[in-house]
Design a protein around this motif. Structure first.
Motif, PDB file in Angstrom:
ATOM      1  N   GLN C 159       0.796  -1.324  -0.049  1.00  0.00           N
ATOM      2  CA  GLN C 159      -0.048   0.021   0.177  1.00  0.00           C
ATOM      3  C   GLN C 159       0.922   1.426   0.046  1.00  0.00           C
ATOM      4  OE1 GLN C 159      -3.604  -0.259   2.765  1.00  0.00           O
ATOM      5  NE2 GLN C 159      -2.564  -2.057   3.083  1.00  0.00           N
ATOM      6  N   GLN C 191      -7.469  -6.376   1.816  1.00  0.00           N
ATOM      7  CA  GLN C 191      -6.220  -6.345   2.779  1.00  0.00           C
ATOM      8  C   GLN C 191      -6.340  -7.469   3.395  1.00  0.00           C
ATOM      9  OE1 GLN C 191      -5.712  -3.512   5.804  1.00  0.00           O
ATOM     10  NE2 GLN C 191      -3.762  -2.798   5.035  1.00  0.00           N
ATOM     11  N   SER C 263      -5.876  -3.892  10.688  1.00  0.00           N
ATOM     12  CA  SER C 263      -5.942  -2.880   9.221  1.00  0.00           C
ATOM     13  C   SER C 263      -6.219  -1.417   9.714  1.00  0.00           C
ATOM     14  CB  SER C 263      -7.384  -3.124   8.581  1.00  0.00           C
ATOM     15  OG  SER C 263      -7.410  -4.503   8.216  1.00  0.00           O
ATOM     16  N   LYS C 264      -6.741  -1.166  10.956  1.00  0.00           N
ATOM     17  CA  LYS C 264      -6.836  -0.007  11.240  1.00  0.00           C
ATOM     18  C   LYS C 264      -5.642   0.887  11.410  1.00  0.00           C
ATOM     19  CE  LYS C 264      -9.890   2.714  14.449  1.00  0.00           C
ATOM     20  NZ  LYS C 264     -10.687   2.588  15.828  1.00  0.00           N
ATOM     21  N   GLN C 267      -3.761   1.408   8.320  1.00  0.00           N
ATOM     22  CA  GLN C 267      -4.447   2.839   7.446  1.00  0.00           C
ATOM     23  C   GLN C 267      -3.853   4.061   8.290  1.00  0.00           C
ATOM     24  OE1 GLN C 267      -5.774   0.728   5.276  1.00  0.00           O
ATOM     25  NE2 GLN C 267      -5.527   2.581   4.268  1.00  0.00           N
ATOM     26  N   GLN C 268      -3.901   3.743   9.622  1.00  0.00           N
ATOM     27  CA  GLN C 268      -3.375   5.157  10.535  1.00  0.00           C
ATOM     28  C   GLN C 268      -1.879   5.424  10.112  1.00  0.00           C
ATOM     29  OE1 GLN C 268      -3.627   4.378  14.672  1.00  0.00           O
ATOM     30  NE2 GLN C 268      -2.283   6.080  15.038  1.00  0.00           N
ATOM     31  N   GLU C 271      -1.583   6.878   6.684  1.00  0.00           N
ATOM     32  CA  GLU C 271      -1.975   8.374   6.591  1.00  0.00           C
ATOM     33  C   GLU C 271      -0.889   9.211   7.296  1.00  0.00           C
ATOM     34  OE1 GLU C 271      -5.789   8.314   8.259  1.00  0.00           O
ATOM     35  OE2 GLU C 271      -6.511   7.003   6.559  1.00  0.00           O
TER      36      GLU C 271
END
Lengths: 256, 348, 292
Positions: C159, C191, C263-264, C267-268, C271
């Protein structure tokens, strides 16, 4: 720019070091002395195994060549006769290369070699393998003379951006010196005269080895204040790295 | 020779080969430090500064575009150069900036980016007792290939110009001439040179022998004339030998390898005094097995002897050779260059 | 070659006894992951994952080649896991251990065959040019949980990676370098992440994310790969003690919860990294304009 180094940060290996300089980041690990395979066992000395692993892909002949160079150089500084019938296993993983590495038009084994040597030494120190001496290594580039500059200034430890900008490079030199100022390794490539090689040699010696006069404590203490002073001299820098490691390890002892 | 060794240790002596096999290091040391002679000979009868003179024969293989057999003492190498065509459409333009210019500019990127030179080394069965046949290429062979390849590239021996297969579209060329008189030349393909070296027997100093074989083979290489056929729209080769092209080599770099023999000190802690060491020219397999420090100097004197240029210095394995010894070695290499160059000239 | 040091009988007994009382040596809950750290390098596509003492680095690289003749419309994607003696002296170069084979098989099933990466998007010109993507997984430090950590590293690196843009004009494709055109992210379809369950006491008790010592004592393992939508990508159980089929359902529920958390987290971190990079990028652009 002084190299950054951290020692003994891996848990499984007997000794480890991460070395970051000019966009190169290499993780080194040393296991040893450990059991050796029967095939490789030597009755009077330790076997040394070097593995160089590229950032992407599996090892190619280029890595084998680097391994051979590292092997012969490290064999001359490790006290192999003190630990006979054992294996010292050195693994060097290239973690990242500078972005311009492939594009600067020079032999990429030479630009990588000094970093590998320095990492290997740090990892050996961290694993407390008996060593005869230490080594420091660096790269020197001689730009091609131009009409404007008949006598080009050699660049010490050039970054890949510098190499890219100062094209064409006339010759590249890698030197490694021991603590007693002996030349352990020299790899030079390009077109040059002996006198130019000698000049590069002397420059490298100056940076790699510290002043013979100031071996006492005086030279060492000044450098404790900040890391910048150490950057001028690789041996001072190396001693600083090891000193900091020992200080951390002995903090309980020195506190009481 | 044999008698000399016997003199050194009269009563309880081994026969010579057993002494060499049992304790190779003292064997060589006994030779080199034998008293009474100005230049004590090595175990192979040469003095420390003697090179073996190569003998070269070119055109030994019939199915190659160029070939050579080189013997340096007990080391024999066959080198064959074979050209194959890389089609223009298979060239990944992302890899390298390609210019069809005829200039003398820096073409290393073109040659290395497109991998136009492919050296390979094979140690044939029985060439050396250290090599086990049937295995994957050993670290030794891979190291040798890497060194040969980087020598080929860094000395810029081959011109990219000789390897390009060009094509000038006829119609376009006329129009162009009116405008700015530069005809549009297209690169339709490249010659890729496969340079295979096979060691028939290996008695030390593999690099020098392999490189001299490669030089001789490349100098004898004739690539057939290749052109783009408009009707067939493919690159075809001409069958007439008279149209075949020679490769124009840049300079004549020649390597010289040295081995450094360190006298044995009795105990590990005892530092040797630095005088008990010898630099041996052109080591044989026995000496290579005893010596740890190796030096290789590549020089090129094709621009004139006083303009002798150093192309490469490789040294690793120990701390004996410093800048003073290196100066001597560069000089020895220059002398060696003249001899080898003479032999190569004779062959041509 | 030295073998992996075997755990001592006392240690084994101690870990098992403690587990009977639902205590893990490092004080974690039975279904808790070790603290996870994820950092990205300066370059695109390098993810450095630390899971407790385990450390895995994944690196994505790409080049242009001809596609496989039987799959003309697909790019090439391969995952390479080669253990080095860095993680353990028992790993020998060129001779894969069982653990290495299982790891590469699981990653293959979990990521490649579940179509996590849209390989069709890697095609440039059908039948003649495509991107070949490779993910190199380097095991730097080994303290158990290699599969979970490697999967996180590869997915995060994928990613994070940006491939160069291409300009296609008829039969001619030009690869635009990073300097010419902003590189573009890969198209990731979903994912998948792995959660490993280790079974003890004849399949009666299980742990999530066992460390090295616990792995050596366990009787069976079940590896469940799932994405955050709860779609199971692969389940693997390689021998060992038998496991109740209904317990697997329970595992799935736990895995889903863990995968959602992971996943969270990824993702965090992604970002945060984009923000960090973007800030530099904007600043550079602004300064360039000012200079003009």
């Amino acid at each position: 720019m002084a190299p950054e180094a951290s020692l003994s940060h891996l848990h499984r290996a007997d000794g480890s070091a991460t070395y970051i300089h000019n966009g190169y980041c290499i993780i080194g690990a040393v296991n040893g002395p450990i059991e050796v395979m029967r095939r490789d066992e030597m009755p009077e000395e330790a076997t040394i195994e070097v593995n160089v692993r590229p950032a992407a892909g599996v090892g190619s002949p280029k890595e084998r060549h680097l391994e051979t160079l590292l092997h012969s150089t490290l064999r001359s500084i490790i006290l192999t006769r003190n630990i006979p019938r054992t294996l010292v296993q050195i693994t060097l993983q290239v973690r990242s290369l500078p972005e311009e590495d492939g594009t600067s038009g020079v032999n990429t084994s030479l630009t990588l070699l000094p970093h590998l040597l320095n990492t290997a030494l740090l990892a050996l120190l961290s694993a407390s393998i008996p060593l005869r001496t230490i080594l420091t290594s660096l790269l020197i580039a001689l730009p091609t003379p131009t009409p404007k500059m008949k006598q080009p200034v050699p660049i010490l430890s050039p970054t890949s951006t510098e190499l890219f900008r100062t094209q064409p490079i006339a010759s590249l030199h890698v030197f490694a010196f021991s603590a007693d100022r002996k030349l352990l390794l020299s790899e030079s490539e390009g077109t040059f005269k002996y006198a130019e090689w000698e000049e590069a040699y002397e420059m490298a010696e100056e940076v790699c080895c510290r002043d013979q006069g100031g071996v006492g404590l005086g030279g060492g203490e000044g450098m404790e204040v900040d890391g910048e002073e150490a950057s001028a001299n690789l041996e001072e820098w190396l001693r600083g790295v090891v000193r900091r490691k020992v200080e951390v390890e002995q903090r309980w002892r020195s506190a009481t | 020779m044999a008698t000399k060794t016997a003199n050194a240790a009269p009563a309880l002596s081994f026969p010579r080969p057993i002494f060499a096999a049992l304790s190779p290091h003292p064997f060589l040391q006994a030779h080199l430090s034998s008293q009474g002679q100005a230049k004590p000979p090595r175990a192979n009868g040469r003095t420390a500064a003697d090179f073996r003179t190569p003998s070269i024969k070119t055109g030994a293989l019939t199915h190659c575009h160029g070939s050579a057999v080189v013997r340096v003492g007990g080391t024999s190498v066959v080198c064959g150069v074979r050209g194959e065509i890389l089609r223009g459409e298979d060239v990944q333009t992302a890899d390298v900036e390609v210019s069809a210019g005829n200039g003398e500019g820096d073409d290393t990127a073109e040659i290395s980016g497109l991998r136009l030179l492919v050296p390979n080394v094979e140690l044939s069965t029985g060439s050396t007792p250290l090599h086990i046949p049937g295995n994957a290429p050993s670290g030794y062979a891979q190291t040798l290939v890497t060194r040969l390849r980087s020598l080929l590239l860094s000395t810029r021996l081959i011109r990219a110009r000789d390897l390009r297969i060009l094509y000038t579209p006829p119609g376009v060329a006329d129009e162009m001439e009116e405008e700015d008189s530069v005809p549009e030349v297209e690169i339709k393909g490249y010659w890729v040179l496969y340079i295979d070296t096979v060691f028939i027997s290996l008695d030390g100093n593999a690099l020098d022998a392999a490189w001299i074989a490669i030089l001789a083979a490349l100098a004898s290489t004739r690539l057939p004339k290749a052109y783009f056929d408009e009707e067939l729209e493919i690159v075809v080769c001409s069958d007439t030998p008279s149209e075949a092209q020679k490769l124009e080599l840049r300079g004549l770099p020649i390597p010289s390898t040295f081995a450094v023999f360190e006298g044995q000190f009795e105990q590990e802690g005892e530092e040797y005094d630095g005088e008990e060491s010898w630099v041996l020219n052109d080591p044989d397999a026995f000496e290579e097995s005893v010596c740890r420090e190796m030096v290789c100097v590549v020089v090129d004197g094709s621009e004139g002897m006083n303009k002798m240029a150093v192309k490469r210095i490789e040294k690793s394995g120990g701390g004996v050779v410093g800048k003073d010894i290196m100066k001597v070695l560069v000089k020895r290499s220059a002398e060696r260059w003249q001899i080898v160059q003479g032999v190569l000239k004779e062959v041509e | 070659m030295p073998r992996e040091a075997e755990i001592s009988v006392n240690e084994r007994e101690f870990i098992l006894k403690a587990l009977q009382e639902s205590v893990r040596l490092d004080g974690r809950a039975l279904d808790a992951f070790r603290p996870l750290e994820l950092t990205f390098g300066d370059e695109y596509g390098v993810a450095d994952v630390k899971l407790g003492r385990t450390r895995v680095i994944a690196r994505i690289s790409c080049e242009v080649t001809a596609p496989l003749p039987e799959r003309k419309f697909d790019g090439i994607f391969q995952i390479i896991t080669e253990f080095s003696p860095m993680a353990s002296p028992a790993f020998e170069v060129g001779r894969p251990t069982d653990a290495e084979i299982i790891l590469s098989r699981i990653l293959e099933k979990a990521i490649r065959r579940s179509n996590a990466l849209d390989t069709e998007s890697l095609c440039i010109i059908a039948g003649s040019k495509c991107f070949a993507l490779r993910a190199d997984v380097h095991i730097v430090d080994h303290d158990g949980g290699l599969i979970d950590a490697s999967c996180i590293a590869v997915m995060a690196a994928l990613q994070h990676f940006r491939r160069p843009d291409v300009l296609v004009e008829g039969e001619k494709a030009t690869i635009l370098s990073v300097r010419e055109r902003e590189p573009i992210p890969l198209s990731i379809l979903h994912q998948p992440l792995c959660v490993t369950f280790s079974y003890f006491e004849d399949g009666e008790r299980f742990l999530v994310d066992a460390n090295m010592a616990e792995e050596q004592v366990r009787q069976a393992e079940v590896i469940i790969t799932m994405n955050r939508h709860g779609e199971v990508c692969q389940i693997a159980k390689y021998g060992g003690a038998t496991v109740d089929p209904l317990a697997l359902l329970n595992c799935n529920t736990i895995a889903l919860q863990k995968v959602k958390e992971l996943s969270k987290f990824i993702q965090q971190k992604l970002e945060e990294d984009v923000k960090k990079k973007d800030k530099g990028g904007l600043m550079a652009e602004l300064s360039a304009e000012n200079a003009r």
